[in-house]
Design a protein around this motif. Structure first.
Motif, short mmCIF file in Angstrom:
data_model
loop_
_atom_site.label_atom_id
_atom_site.label_comp_id
_atom_site.label_asym_id
_atom_site.label_seq_id
_atom_site.Cartn_x
_atom_site.Cartn_y
_atom_site.Cartn_z
N ASP A 72 0.42 8.00 5.40
CA ASP A 72 0.43 6.59 5.82
C ASP A 72 -0.27 6.58 7.18
OD1 ASP A 72 1.05 4.22 7.04
OD2 ASP A 72 3.19 4.31 6.60
N THR A 73 -1.55 6.22 7.19
CA THR A 73 -2.32 6.35 8.44
C THR A 73 -1.89 5.32 9.49
OG1 THR A 73 -4.14 4.91 7.73
CG2 THR A 73 -4.33 7.27 7.21
N GLY A 74 -1.21 4.26 9.06
CA GLY A 74 -0.69 3.29 10.02
C GLY A 74 0.26 3.95 11.00
N LEU A 75 0.95 5.01 10.54
CA LEU A 75 1.89 5.69 11.43
C LEU A 75 1.18 6.33 12.62
CD1 LEU A 75 4.30 7.41 8.87
CD2 LEU A 75 4.79 5.45 10.35
N GLY B 121 -5.52 17.33 -3.69
CA GLY B 121 -5.46 15.88 -3.80
C GLY B 121 -4.68 15.21 -2.70
N ALA B 122 -5.16 14.05 -2.29
CA ALA B 122 -4.50 13.31 -1.20
C ALA B 122 -4.62 11.81 -1.42
CB ALA B 122 -5.16 13.68 0.14
N VAL B 123 -3.59 11.12 -1.00
CA VAL B 123 -3.59 9.65 -0.99
C VAL B 123 -3.44 9.23 0.46
CG1 VAL B 123 -2.50 7.54 -1.83
CG2 VAL B 123 -2.23 9.68 -3.12
N LEU B 124 -4.34 8.39 0.94
CA LEU B 124 -4.21 7.87 2.31
C LEU B 124 -4.17 6.36 2.23
CD1 LEU B 124 -6.14 10.58 2.52
CD2 LEU B 124 -6.30 9.87 4.89
N ASP B 125 -3.22 5.75 2.93
CA ASP B 125 -3.27 4.29 2.99
C ASP B 125 -3.47 3.83 4.42
OD1 ASP B 125 -0.49 3.20 3.97
OD2 ASP B 125 0.04 4.69 2.45
N LYS C 61 0.83 -1.23 0.00
CA LYS C 61 0.00 0.00 0.00
C LYS C 61 0.85 1.26 0.00
CE LYS C 61 -1.96 -0.71 4.01
NZ LYS C 61 -1.34 -1.95 4.52
N GLY C 62 1.88 1.25 0.84
CA GLY C 62 2.72 2.45 0.99
C GLY C 62 3.47 2.75 -0.31
#
Ligand code: DC
Length: 206
Positions: free
Chosen positions: A34-37, A104-108, A17-18
């Motif tokens: 990286d929302t896992g962070l 624009g944004a990408v979130l994983d 994903k990242g």
């Protein structure tokens, strides 16, 4: 581009994903989170004895840069605090605002398409077999001089899969809008190319 445009990437640990998220962000000039962070910062705080909800309410942006968040111990602690609804609630506004920022944004993560941003214009669910993911994670950790063995990494991946999938609060699952991208048998470049094609397509029809 000044309008919000969100790419939501969900999937289990170490599916890629990242890597895919960073490639999309670079290609389209989007911000990447990286929302896992966020959960790792909270997990790491609990390992130092801070109560999880208190830690979640005090997360600072700068804390996400800490390389110590990448260890398997912190990953497990993150997965443990992620089952707590109050922890998830404390991290919600930041993620939602990030998702709809201008440009624009990408979130994983695990729940971006299902909970954080169901209106995301592009939703991907990136997955791979547990064995393939464990091999990739093992190599990544070895490259960072973090000493682990493959069997331990596989056990870690499976334990997190089970906890992330079976929890009641925002469990890991594809949203109904998600394109499933199984990276078990394809090289990372091919997965990135496919993801970019999907974003390009959504851009044209948005
Ligand atoms: O993506 P990661 O491996 O860094 O995530 C660490 C843990 O955080 C993961 O096992 C579950 C949790 N997490 C979550 O519950 N929701 C997210 N959006 C991202 C991560």
């Amino acid at each position: 581009m000044t309008e919000p445009f969100t790419v939501a990437i969900d999937g289990p640990a170490a599916a890629g994903k990242g890597t895919i998220g960073r490639a999309i962000a670079a290609r389209f000039g989007f911000a990447h989170l990286d929302t896992g962070l966020l959960y790792r910062v909270v997990g790491a705080a609990t390992l130092r004895g801070v109560p999880a909800i208190q830690a979640a309410q005090a997360v600072k942006r700068e804390a996400l840069e800490d390389p110590a968040l990448r260890t398997p111990e912190v990953a497990q602690a993150a997965s443990q605090v992620a089952v707590i609804p109050e922890v998830r609630a404390a991290l919600l506004d930041f993620q939602r605002a990030f998702a709809r920022r201008a440009g624009g944004a990408v979130l994983d993560g695990r729940d971006i398409g299902t909970v954080i941003c169901p209106q995301a214009e592009v939703q991907l669910f990136v997955t791979a077999s547990a064995e393939v993911r464990a091999e990739r994670r093992h190599k990544e950790l070895a490259d960072k001089n973090i000493d682990t063995n493959l069997q331990d990494v596989l056990a870690d991946v499976k334990a997190r899969d089970a906890r992330d999938t079976d929890r009641a609060a925002a469990p890991l699952k594809p949203s109904t809008k998600a394109h499933i991208l199984d990276t078990s048998d394809i090289p990372v470049d091919a997965a990135i190319a496919k993801a970019i094609e999907l974003v390009q397509h959504a851009f044209q029809f948005d």
